[in-house]
Motif scaffolding. Structure first.
Motif, PDB file in Angstrom:
ATOM      1  N   MET A   1       0.999  -1.384  -0.391  1.00  0.00           N
ATOM      2  CA  MET A   1      -0.014   0.041  -0.009  1.00  0.00           C
ATOM      3  C   MET A   1       0.437   1.239  -0.081  1.00  0.00           C
ATOM      4  SD  MET A   1      -2.697  -1.115   2.558  1.00  0.00           S
ATOM      5  CE  MET A   1      -1.693  -1.605   4.010  1.00  0.00           C
ATOM      6  N   SER A   2       0.677   2.468  -0.922  1.00  0.00           N
ATOM      7  CA  SER A   2       0.960   3.585  -1.314  1.00  0.00           C
ATOM      8  C   SER A   2       0.301   4.707  -0.348  1.00  0.00           C
ATOM      9  CB  SER A   2       1.764   3.876  -2.059  1.00  0.00           C
ATOM     10  OG  SER A   2       0.637   3.743  -3.328  1.00  0.00           O
ATOM     11  N   LEU A   3       0.419   5.598  -0.327  1.00  0.00           N
ATOM     12  CA  LEU A   3      -0.135   7.343  -0.075  1.00  0.00           C
ATOM     13  C   LEU A   3      -0.555   7.436  -1.516  1.00  0.00           C
ATOM     14  CD1 LEU A   3       2.374   9.424   2.795  1.00  0.00           C
ATOM     15  CD2 LEU A   3       0.318   8.378   3.049  1.00  0.00           C
ATOM     16  N   ARG A   4      -0.230   7.463  -2.323  1.00  0.00           N
ATOM     17  CA  ARG A   4      -0.691   7.650  -3.207  1.00  0.00           C
ATOM     18  C   ARG A   4      -2.204   7.407  -3.528  1.00  0.00           C
ATOM     19  NH1 ARG A   4       2.773   7.283  -9.278  1.00  0.00           N
ATOM     20  NH2 ARG A   4       3.455   9.228  -8.079  1.00  0.00           N
ATOM     21  N   GLN A   5      -2.237   5.755  -3.412  1.00  0.00           N
ATOM     22  CA  GLN A   5      -3.300   4.607  -3.120  1.00  0.00           C
ATOM     23  C   GLN A   5      -3.890   5.413  -2.513  1.00  0.00           C
ATOM     24  OE1 GLN A   5      -1.636   0.759  -2.586  1.00  0.00           O
ATOM     25  NE2 GLN A   5      -2.294   0.079  -4.548  1.00  0.00           N
ATOM     26  N   PHE A   6      -4.293   6.219  -1.137  1.00  0.00           N
ATOM     27  CA  PHE A   6      -4.723   6.641  -0.073  1.00  0.00           C
ATOM     28  C   PHE A   6      -5.179   7.873  -0.847  1.00  0.00           C
ATOM     29  CE2 PHE A   6      -2.907   5.265   3.571  1.00  0.00           C
ATOM     30  CZ  PHE A   6      -2.816   3.206   3.653  1.00  0.00           C
ATOM     31  N   GLU A   7      -4.775   9.210  -1.644  1.00  0.00           N
ATOM     32  CA  GLU A   7      -5.055  10.084  -2.321  1.00  0.00           C
ATOM     33  C   GLU A   7      -6.065   9.431  -3.125  1.00  0.00           C
ATOM     34  OE1 GLU A   7      -1.053  11.393  -3.665  1.00  0.00           O
ATOM     35  OE2 GLU A   7      -1.090  12.693  -1.432  1.00  0.00           O
ATOM     36  N   TYR A   8      -5.776   8.347  -4.528  1.00  0.00           N
ATOM     37  CA  TYR A   8      -6.410   8.144  -5.097  1.00  0.00           C
ATOM     38  C   TYR A   8      -7.993   7.677  -4.667  1.00  0.00           C
ATOM     39  CZ  TYR A   8      -3.196   7.617  -8.687  1.00  0.00           C
ATOM     40  OH  TYR A   8      -2.088   8.003  -9.371  1.00  0.00           O
ATOM     41  N   SER A  31      -5.421   4.109 -14.670  1.00  0.00           N
ATOM     42  CA  SER A  31      -4.258   4.207 -13.292  1.00  0.00           C
ATOM     43  C   SER A  31      -4.674   4.189 -12.297  1.00  0.00           C
ATOM     44  CB  SER A  31      -2.699   5.642 -13.428  1.00  0.00           C
ATOM     45  OG  SER A  31      -2.226   5.004 -11.930  1.00  0.00           O
ATOM     46  N   VAL A  32      -5.670   4.954 -12.019  1.00  0.00           N
ATOM     47  CA  VAL A  32      -6.216   5.548 -10.643  1.00  0.00           C
ATOM     48  C   VAL A  32      -7.015   4.191 -10.268  1.00  0.00           C
ATOM     49  CG1 VAL A  32      -8.148   6.489 -10.032  1.00  0.00           C
ATOM     50  CG2 VAL A  32      -6.883   7.608 -11.239  1.00  0.00           C
ATOM     51  N   SER A  33      -7.786   3.234 -11.905  1.00  0.00           N
ATOM     52  CA  SER A  33      -8.877   2.337 -11.801  1.00  0.00           C
ATOM     53  C   SER A  33      -8.247   1.443 -10.967  1.00  0.00           C
ATOM     54  CB  SER A  33      -9.003   1.552 -13.256  1.00  0.00           C
ATOM     55  OG  SER A  33     -10.206   2.528 -13.310  1.00  0.00           O
ATOM     56  N   GLN A  34      -6.501   0.911 -11.169  1.00  0.00           N
ATOM     57  CA  GLN A  34      -5.708  -0.249 -10.891  1.00  0.00           C
ATOM     58  C   GLN A  34      -5.316   0.230  -9.754  1.00  0.00           C
ATOM     59  OE1 GLN A  34      -1.819   0.059 -13.266  1.00  0.00           O
ATOM     60  NE2 GLN A  34      -1.522  -2.191 -13.276  1.00  0.00           N
ATOM     61  N   GLN A  35      -4.673   1.088  -9.654  1.00  0.00           N
ATOM     62  CA  GLN A  35      -4.345   1.209  -8.196  1.00  0.00           C
ATOM     63  C   GLN A  35      -5.724   1.220  -7.128  1.00  0.00           C
ATOM     64  OE1 GLN A  35      -1.658   2.285  -6.977  1.00  0.00           O
ATOM     65  NE2 GLN A  35       0.051   2.375  -9.193  1.00  0.00           N
ATOM     66  N   ILE A  36      -6.734   1.203  -7.395  1.00  0.00           N
ATOM     67  CA  ILE A  36      -7.458   1.023  -5.890  1.00  0.00           C
ATOM     68  C   ILE A  36      -8.130  -0.232  -6.447  1.00  0.00           C
ATOM     69  CG2 ILE A  36     -10.032   1.524  -5.361  1.00  0.00           C
ATOM     70  CD1 ILE A  36      -8.505   3.813  -5.385  1.00  0.00           C
ATOM     71  N   ARG A  37      -8.561  -1.401  -7.333  1.00  0.00           N
ATOM     72  CA  ARG A  37      -8.421  -2.975  -7.722  1.00  0.00           C
ATOM     73  C   ARG A  37      -6.928  -2.906  -6.763  1.00  0.00           C
ATOM     74  NH1 ARG A  37      -9.662  -1.926 -13.217  1.00  0.00           N
ATOM     75  NH2 ARG A  37      -7.350  -2.500 -13.501  1.00  0.00           N
ATOM     76  N   GLY A  38      -5.229  -2.328  -6.405  1.00  0.00           N
ATOM     77  CA  GLY A  38      -4.243  -3.330  -6.390  1.00  0.00           C
ATOM     78  C   GLY A  38      -4.764  -2.637  -4.320  1.00  0.00           C
ATOM     79  N   LEU A  39      -5.459  -1.607  -4.040  1.00  0.00           N
ATOM     80  CA  LEU A  39      -5.864  -1.413  -2.725  1.00  0.00           C
ATOM     81  C   LEU A  39      -6.528  -2.279  -1.974  1.00  0.00           C
ATOM     82  CD1 LEU A  39      -4.373   0.725  -0.585  1.00  0.00           C
ATOM     83  CD2 LEU A  39      -6.359   2.062  -1.495  1.00  0.00           C
ATOM     84  N   GLU A  40      -7.073  -2.482  -2.779  1.00  0.00           N
ATOM     85  CA  GLU A  40      -8.838  -3.722  -2.254  1.00  0.00           C
ATOM     86  C   GLU A  40      -8.316  -4.507  -1.950  1.00  0.00           C
ATOM     87  OE1 GLU A  40     -12.640  -0.970  -3.550  1.00  0.00           O
ATOM     88  OE2 GLU A  40     -11.660  -2.529  -4.775  1.00  0.00           O
ATOM     89  N   ARG A  41      -7.571  -4.967  -3.198  1.00  0.00           N
ATOM     90  CA  ARG A  41      -6.696  -6.348  -2.918  1.00  0.00           C
ATOM     91  C   ARG A  41      -5.832  -6.962  -2.103  1.00  0.00           C
ATOM     92  NH1 ARG A  41      -4.498  -6.319  -7.650  1.00  0.00           N
ATOM     93  NH2 ARG A  41      -3.035  -5.731  -7.300  1.00  0.00           N
ATOM     94  N   ASP A  42      -4.836  -5.739  -1.638  1.00  0.00           N
ATOM     95  CA  ASP A  42      -4.098  -5.810  -0.795  1.00  0.00           C
ATOM     96  C   ASP A  42      -4.712  -5.809   0.877  1.00  0.00           C
ATOM     97  OD1 ASP A  42      -1.816  -6.125  -2.118  1.00  0.00           O
ATOM     98  OD2 ASP A  42      -1.850  -4.048  -2.022  1.00  0.00           O
ATOM     99  N   ALA A  68      -7.233   6.670   6.651  1.00  0.00           N
ATOM    100  CA  ALA A  68      -6.292   7.526   5.271  1.00  0.00           C
ATOM    101  C   ALA A  68      -6.300   9.465   5.209  1.00  0.00           C
ATOM    102  CB  ALA A  68      -7.017   6.679   4.193  1.00  0.00           C
ATOM    103  N   GLU A  69      -7.067   9.620   5.528  1.00  0.00           N
ATOM    104  CA  GLU A  69      -7.112  10.779   5.942  1.00  0.00           C
ATOM    105  C   GLU A  69      -6.226  11.918   6.585  1.00  0.00           C
ATOM    106  OE1 GLU A  69     -10.260  15.053   5.814  1.00  0.00           O
ATOM    107  OE2 GLU A  69     -10.756  13.320   6.364  1.00  0.00           O
ATOM    108  N   VAL A  70      -6.055  11.179   7.553  1.00  0.00           N
ATOM    109  CA  VAL A  70      -4.906  11.194   8.725  1.00  0.00           C
ATOM    110  C   VAL A  70      -3.551  11.198   8.019  1.00  0.00           C
ATOM    111  CG1 VAL A  70      -4.419  11.045  10.670  1.00  0.00           C
ATOM    112  CG2 VAL A  70      -6.535  11.194  10.290  1.00  0.00           C
ATOM    113  N   ALA A  71      -3.395  10.047   7.700  1.00  0.00           N
ATOM    114  CA  ALA A  71      -2.013   9.720   7.350  1.00  0.00           C
ATOM    115  C   ALA A  71      -1.669  10.316   5.883  1.00  0.00           C
ATOM    116  CB  ALA A  71      -2.100   8.292   6.628  1.00  0.00           C
ATOM    117  N   VAL A  72      -2.819  10.847   4.814  1.00  0.00           N
ATOM    118  CA  VAL A  72      -2.109  12.251   3.747  1.00  0.00           C
ATOM    119  C   VAL A  72      -1.697  13.002   4.540  1.00  0.00           C
ATOM    120  CG1 VAL A  72      -2.736  13.192   2.012  1.00  0.00           C
ATOM    121  CG2 VAL A  72      -3.486  10.123   2.183  1.00  0.00           C
TER     122      VAL A  72
END
Length: 308
Positions: A1-8, A31-42, A68-72
């Motif tokens: 997981m990454s902060l970029r995924q949190f932001e997306y 790119s956004v769709s891929q990152q969200i699918r990866g986040l949900e998978r993780d 996620a908002e707090v982390a970002v």
């Protein structure tokens, strides 16, 4: 997981669609769709569900997005602190004020801050509910808040001064001939009030005490309340600094005097941007405590309460 995924994920929650989120973030939609699918998978959970109104967070998605908002926000503050030099501050600053507080002082202060640090991005909003301000402070979303009461430590809470409340009357009102207005003199007259969960409406109810005020209208902004009162719809009670220019002749202080402390609450481990803003706020002119409120806690005490 990454902060970029949190932001997306946060962008999708705010925009309601992947397409709109991608446009706001200036990235490709796949790119956004891929990152969200990866986040949900993780995570092993579904964060969003599709409805006729667009994508909305699931129950677990809501819980995740709060954290996620707090982390970002923490990441952005850390970046700003790391990049801060003697002559430059970059990054983002989120400021909230209890509605009606610092209406004159805060814009001047933020203008001076931006002129000094032009690369600093500042987001400002007014919050009518003091309880919501407290909640946002506890979540670590706000870098600085102006409010009347808090339960933070002396290192986080700074007493800047006091906001005096005034009554605004319609043109030609009989009480404009007086220097001050006692609330009992307005008994039976209508009031322009604020939303029921607003801290400003609580002040009015406290001032009137046993009287049940007649409500002519409820509004969400202090400037609207003043302008409607000026047209004779009913009296209104607002902080003195919230009176728009051109309406001063319709304003009278309340007797006995009514005021609330203005407390600047900084986030824990405040960075250089918050510290710079606090110092500018300290240089502003804030009204002195009224004689009746001599017991108001001084700066540095552990908790502050509204002055009745």
């Amino acid at each position: 997981m990454s902060l970029r995924q949190f932001e997306y994920a946060l962008a999708i929650a705010e925009e309601g669609s992947v397409t709109a989120a991608a446009e706001r973030l200036r990235v490709a939609q796949p790119s956004v769709s891929q990152q969200i699918r990866g986040l949900e998978r993780d995570l092993g959970v579904q964060l969003f569900t599709r409805t006729p109104a667009g994508l909305v967070p699931t129950a677990v998605g809501h819980a995740f997005l709060r954290e996620a908002e707090v982390a970002v926000s923490a990441s952005r503050r850390a970046t700003a602190t790391a990049r801060a030099g003697a002559d430059e501050l970059v990054g983002e600053l989120t400021v909230a004020a209890q509605m009606g507080f610092g209406t004159r002082q805060l814009p001047r202060t933020l203008g001076a801050l931006r002129r000094r640090y032009p690369r600093l991005e500042v987001t400002v909003f007014e919050e009518p509910s003091s309880a919501e301000l407290e909640r946002l402070c506890r979540r670590g979303v706000l870098d600085l808040a102006l409010m009347a009461a808090c339960e933070r430590s002396p290192a986080d809470a700074h007493h800047l001064g006091d906001e005096e409340f005034v009554v605004v009357l319609g043109a030609g009102h009989r009480l404009l001939a007086a220097d001050r207005v006692e609330p009992r003199e307005l008994e039976g007259e209508p009031w322009v009030r604020f939303d029921r969960d607003s801290a400003l409406d609580s002040v009015l109810l406290n001032v009137l005490r046993d009287d049940d005020p007649t409500t002519a209208a409820r509004v969400s902004q202090t400037a609207t309340a003043v302008r409607w009162a000026a047209q004779g719809l009913g009296a209104t009670l607002v902080p003195a600094s919230a009176v728009p220019p051109g309406h001063e002749h319709l304003v009278r202080p309340v007797f006995p005097a009514v005021s609330q402390p203005v407390i600047a609450v900084l986030r824990h481990a405040a960075g250089p941007a918050e510290t710079a803003l606090l110092e500018l706020l300290r240089r502003e002119t804030w009204s002195e405590p009224a004689a009746e409120s001599a017991a108001t806690p001084e700066s540095g005490s552990a908790a502050f309460s509204p002055v009745p």
